[in-house]
Enzyme design. Structure first.
Site, PDB file in Angstrom:
ATOM      1  N   VAL A 100       0.951  -1.147  -0.014  1.00 38.90           N
ATOM      2  CA  VAL A 100      -0.023   0.025   0.082  1.00 38.90           C
ATOM      3  C   VAL A 100       0.815   1.357   0.023  1.00 38.90           C
ATOM      4  CG1 VAL A 100      -1.861  -1.148   1.170  1.00 38.90           C
ATOM      5  CG2 VAL A 100      -0.024   0.055   2.567  1.00 38.90           C
ATOM      6  N   GLU A 101       0.169   2.365  -0.409  1.00 42.31           N
ATOM      7  CA  GLU A 101       0.821   3.778  -0.370  1.00 42.31           C
ATOM      8  C   GLU A 101       0.612   4.482   0.817  1.00 42.31           C
ATOM      9  OE1 GLU A 101      -0.136   5.539  -4.113  1.00 42.31           O
ATOM     10  OE2 GLU A 101       0.796   4.055  -5.284  1.00 42.31           O
ATOM     11  N   THR A 102      -0.751   4.435   1.457  1.00 42.74           N
ATOM     12  CA  THR A 102      -1.244   5.024   2.502  1.00 42.74           C
ATOM     13  C   THR A 102      -1.726   4.288   3.437  1.00 42.74           C
ATOM     14  OG1 THR A 102      -1.866   6.818   0.853  1.00 42.74           O
ATOM     15  CG2 THR A 102      -2.859   7.075   3.058  1.00 42.74           C
TER      16      THR A 102
END
Length: 365
Positions: free
Chosen positions: A82-84
């Site tokens: 994931v990025e966030t």
């Protein structure tokens, strides 16, 4: 802020209201969900994409049975997927005014890996600016732009539907809601100032109310009293088109780290009982804040991991938004509650606390 020009082509169900509202077409445009008399939350669909039907609070809308949650064994794999990371605050970052062990190191590690961090709380007693000060007091470096409280969500929602500036908002809640409404340019009344007001119930007594109130916003309120219940009830029942907005329906909250305390849902429940109407819920698990965040930061929801301690708000919030979900057992939910056969809400992963993510520390780049 959100634009009122966003639309969706699918209307799932009509909004329950005894009095037709001039704003009702706008609610349909946002695709509010909720069956008449169902007692469920009302959800907001994406502001930028056409959505499939969402899961209800009870989980009854699930088309298949969700597999049991897995204990988090490979933190690095989750972090890299994931990025966030969206974190709930109460029970995840802190309990009352006490920081949970390992939080600073965990947040530092995630930032070092280039992850975006967002903090979302259903607690409406503070504004984003006030929460920023709380983070600072606890020794955490978090910017106001990374904080999203349900007090802010209430003001953002009113702005998103072009709530008339000449109308007023009656607030059953605390300073956080008042500050966010003021920043958004809305007129308001009520709040803590009405906490000292009493009603003398004598023969023939008739309680007046402001007929220009177009919305009643209900959040957690330590100054809750019968005056507020009656005033809010009169506005919702007698003012044509008056909105009933809840910041959240949390059953309990963490005012201290010693025990659980009755949450904002108890205040909302009083107004729901007296008006016999369902509120529009802007906090978790409504998708309104998730949609707002995705638009603001340009985030793909599949690239988000929602981390929280509550099944029926945090985890459901992430699932409704199409995110990965991680339950921590440092707050409301215990392992026995998670594994209870009657529980239909299962996160992707669970672990004891967010510092368990530090097992991936060695892989920092």
């Amino acid at each position: 802020m959100l634009s009122a020009t966003s639309s969706t082509s699918t209307i799932f169900t009509s909004f329950r209201s005894h009095t037709p509202s001039p704003l009702l077409p706008r609610f349909h445009r946002f695709g509010l969900l909720g069956a008449r008399g169902s007692g469920q939350h009302l959800f907001f669909p994406s502001l930028c994409t056409k959505l499939r039907p969402r899961m209800s609070v009870s989980g009854a809308a699930n088309l298949s049975v969700r597999a049991s949650a897995e204990r988090l064994k490979n933190a690095e794999e989750l972090i890299n997927s994931v990025e966030t990371f969206i974190f709930d605050c109460d029970g995840v970052i802190w309990k009352g005014d006490k920081l949970i062990d390992g939080v600073p190191e965990t947040l530092d590690m995630l930032r070092a890996k280039g992850k975006r961090l967002v903090f979302v709380t259903n607690n409406s007693t503070k504004s984003r600016k006030q929460y920023g000060k709380k983070f600072e007091t606890l020794g955490l470096s978090v910017s106001e732009e990374e904080i999203f409280a349900s007090s802010f969500a209430a003001a953002a929602y009113l702005k998103s539907i072009d709530f008339p500036k000449e109308k007023k908002v009656y607030v059953i809640g605390e300073e956080g809601i008042l500050k966010e409404l003021e920043l958004a340019g809305f007129q308001y009344l009520g709040g803590p100032a009405d906490g000292e007001k009493k009603i003398e119930l004598k023969p023939g007594f008739y309680m007046e109310h402001d007929e220009n109130v177009g919305a009643v916003v209900v959040g957690f309120d330590r100054y809750f009293n019968y005056y507020k219940i009656q005033y809010g009830t009169l506005c919702i029942r007698e003012n044509p088109g008056c909105l009933f907005i809840a910041t959240n329906r949390d059953a309990v909250t963490h005012l201290t780290d010693a025990q659980e305390w009755a949450g904002g849902g108890s205040m909302v429940g009083a107004l729901r009982g007296s008006t016999q109407k369902e509120p529009l819920v802007v906090g978790k698990p409504s998708t309104f804040m998730m949609d707002y965040l995705a638009n603001k930061f340009g985030i793909q929801k599949s690239q988000i991991c929602m981390v929280g301690d509550r099944l029926d708000t945090d985890i459901l919030f992430g699932q409704n938004g199409g995110c990965k979900t991680l339950l921590v057992l440092s707050g409301v939910t215990s392992i026995s509650m998670l594994q209870d056969p009657s529980n239909s809400i299962q996160p992707d992963f669970y672990t004891n606390k967010i510092s368990d993510l530090l097992s991936a520390k060695a892989a920092v780049v």
